[in-house]
Design a protein around this motif. Structure first.
Motif, PDB file in Angstrom:
ATOM      1  N   PRO A 135       0.805  -1.220   0.000  1.00  0.00           N
ATOM      2  CA  PRO A 135       0.000   0.000   0.000  1.00  0.00           C
ATOM      3  C   PRO A 135       0.845   1.281   0.000  1.00  0.00           C
ATOM      4  N   TRP A 189      -3.491   3.376   5.921  1.00  0.00           N
ATOM      5  CA  TRP A 189      -3.297   2.151   5.135  1.00  0.00           C
ATOM      6  C   TRP A 189      -1.851   2.078   4.632  1.00  0.00           C
ATOM      7  N   GLN A 190      -1.221   3.221   4.444  1.00  0.00           N
ATOM      8  CA  GLN A 190       0.149   3.263   3.920  1.00  0.00           C
ATOM      9  C   GLN A 190       1.174   3.328   5.046  1.00  0.00           C
ATOM     10  N   PHE A 191       0.976   2.526   6.087  1.00  0.00           N
ATOM     11  CA  PHE A 191       1.898   2.599   7.228  1.00  0.00           C
ATOM     12  C   PHE A 191       3.177   1.804   6.986  1.00  0.00           C
TER      13      PHE A 191
END
Lengths: 322, 278
Positions: A135, A189-191
């Motif tokens: 992601p 979500w983009q962790f």
């Protein structure tokens, strides 16, 4: 790690890198005053022409009325006075702060939790890492913004899920109270990239510390609070600062998923600035906004550094443990 | 002891698989939906009853005048150019900072690191007017030329790497009468290869996703990059053909994903080293 890999600095922190480079390489006499400048010329020229000069210019432009079509006209502090009365400006400021305050801690907490879970010798770690990183890899793209628009749309996947669980479906993107939440989720979500930095930081904590604590009979929670958190704190600070700086400038998702709507509920600062500059060609006004953003980011970063004195732990005497 | 350990690891695997599934679900749904008809996209199924492969071909040709071949080629040309320039410039500058001593070096390096935190909005408008006065609007030049400065992040990454190479190598070359450029080209460059690969990957992938620059500098469709074309796709039809749009979007993220899988090791370590983005 073998010699073929990029060397990891002692702590992933930027300031640490700065300090290390300053100490290790800046000692000694000038051995190449001319050649040195020739080598750094591409960056130096770029900095002077494409960054420093534009910064000075935008400071000047912020005191002018400028539409690109006619020369800039000096109007003193009128732009700033107008901004002080601009409801949309305060709205974008509020939206941006809400977004920063919600998305950055959420993203970092998830990243830290998963990094802790993965920080052990388990098989398949590269598989998990790949899935989790994916992601971050695609999340900033327009394609994912398109996906998000559909998933949270009226007939989207989230509503199918809502019906299935028994919640009334709603238009998540079209409702002012939930639209920003969808963008926060997209960011969280983009962790993956923060997670990888945490994981690298965890790997550098000497295992002797944990072993000694085990001998003393410390509980896992106590080890986490007394060893993991302090040892990891420089990396947390680094992720926090970079996360905040990026979040303040968020543009693409806000532009594509919601386009600032509904009723300006997701009109982030960068989007507001873009609309002023390229929508209504108020370049002077937009320059003033850009300077305000610069000052806000500067203050936020400075506050972070000041606050870090109270919670970030540096190994001063035992430097260089790997 | 090992038994308890194994049990714990099992628990971790179960948790991780569940978590990854949730994380990855939107992507799975995306793949399924890209084969669905528009009414079927709003049904609660993951995969379609009938697989509409034509979503891909029709989506590819959905825009008037140009197919997505054109936009992919535009993106590719632009990104290959910026990536090559990034790598060359960043390695030259990094060599200068890591190996040579010259007046004010510490100051310039601190400034370089500070520019990492500079919001792009501050330089945006004067840069735009500058490129406007050069008559560069609607060309790729405003997107390519700035990469000649190497990028602060990339320079930092390579400097860190060069520091790990023993100085004795270039000192002995110096004694043998090698010039600084010779040392850079023959000794340091080959040893920095892993870092250069990292920079290549990052530059290409971030460039591929770049939306804002093309948005403000390109204004005719023939020059559009993939993200701009996707945006046009959404705006051009009143009823968005979601299946087609999701199909083409999925294709548009493939180049970065493929590169990521091919070069995963460098990529992950590159982020762990400095991790300044995302």
């Amino acid at each position: 790690m073998n010699a073929q890999t990029v060397q990891t600095p002692d702590k992933a922190g930027l300031y640490k890198g700065m300090e290390a480079v300053a100490n290790k390489t800046f000692k000694g006499r000038w051995n190449a005053p001319l050649a040195g400048y020739l080598f750094i010329a591409p960056w130096l020229l770029g900095f002077l022409i494409l960054q420093l000069w534009p910064i000075i210019q935008s400071f000047y432009l912020s005191f002018t009325e400028y539409s690109l079509l006619e020369p800039a006209r000096w109007i003193g502090i009128k732009n700033f006075q107008d901004i002080a009365h601009d409801r949309l400006f305060f709205n974008s400021l509020k939206v941006t702060f809400l977004y920063v305050i919600a998305s950055v801690p959420l993203k970092l907490l998830v990243a830290l939790a998963i990094a802790l879970l993965l920080n052990r010798n388990i098989r398949g770690i590269s598989f998990y890492r790949t899935i989790i990183y994916l992601p971050s890899l695609i999340g900033g793209s327009l394609a994912v913004a398109v996906l998000w628009r559909n998933i949270f749309g009226l007939n989207g996947f989230i509503n199918q899920l809502a019906i299935w669980v028994g919640i009334a479906p709603k238009n998540w993107i079209g409702t002012p109270s939930t639209a920003l939440g969808t963008l926060v989720l997209l960011t969280a979500w983009q962790f993956g990239s923060s997670m990888i930095i945490f994981l690298a930081g965890l790997k550098q904590i000497p295992s002797e510390l944990y072993e000694a604590a085990s001998v003393d009979g410390a509980s896992p929670l106590r080890k986490f609070i007394r060893i993991t958190l302090p040892m990891l704190s420089p990396v947390i600070l680094f992720n926090l600062i970079m996360g905040i700086i990026n979040a303040f400038q968020m543009f693409t998702s806000a532009f594509v998923v919601t386009n600032g709507g509904p009723v300006n509920s997701t009109e982030m600062f960068a989007l507001f600035l873009y609309n002023k500059a390229f929508g209504s060609l108020q370049m002077g006004y937009a320059s003033a906004l850009a300077w305000i953003l610069l000052v806000i980011i500067g203050i936020a970063t400075a506050l972070n550094f000041i606050a870090s004195k109270y919670w970030v732990f540096y190994e001063t005497e035992t430097e260089g443990r790997k | 002891m090992t038994g308890a350990h194994n049990k714990q690891n099992w628990l971790v695997h179960v948790l991780m698989i569940a978590f990854c599934f949730v994380m990855f679900y939107p992507v799975l749904w995306w793949i399924g939906a890209s084969f669905k008809s528009t009414p079927e996209i709003s049904l609660p199924t993951l995969f379609p009853k009938v697989w509409l492969w034509q979503n891909y071909t029709e989506g590819w040709m959905a825009l008037p005048k140009y197919t997505f071949t054109r936009f992919f080629m535009n993106s590719l040309k632009l990104n290959v150019a910026t990536t090559i320039i990034h790598v060359i410039s960043a390695s030259l500058v990094a060599f200068g900072f890591a190996r040579l001593n010259f007046p004010l070096k510490g100051l310039w390096f601190s400034i370089l690191l500070m520019t990492l935190m500079l919001p792009g909005q501050v330089t945006l408008i004067p840069q735009y007017t500058m490129f406007h006065s050069f008559d560069w609007i609607n060309t790729y030049l405003p997107l390519i030329v700035p990469s000649a400065m190497g990028g602060a992040f990339f320079i930092f990454l390579i400097v860190q790497f060069i520091r790990s190479i023993p100085r004795e190598l270039d000192e002995s070359a110096k004694i043998d009468g090698c010039s600084w450029f010779g040392i850079y080209l023959r000794i340091v460059m080959p040893l920095t290869l892993p870092a250069l690969i990292t920079v290549t990957i990052f530059s290409f992938i971030w460039g591929w996703d770049e939306y804002f620059g093309p948005l403000i500098y390109l204004n005719t469709v023939d020059k559009y990059t993939v993200p701009l074309a996707l945006r046009m796709f959404i705006d051009s039809q009143s009823a968005v053909p979601w299946g087609q749009l999701l199909a083409v979007s999925l294709l548009s993220v493939l180049p970065p994903v493929v590169i990521f899988f091919l070069a995963q090791k460098h990529f992950v370590e590159g982020i762990a080293t400095s991790g300044l983005k995302g």
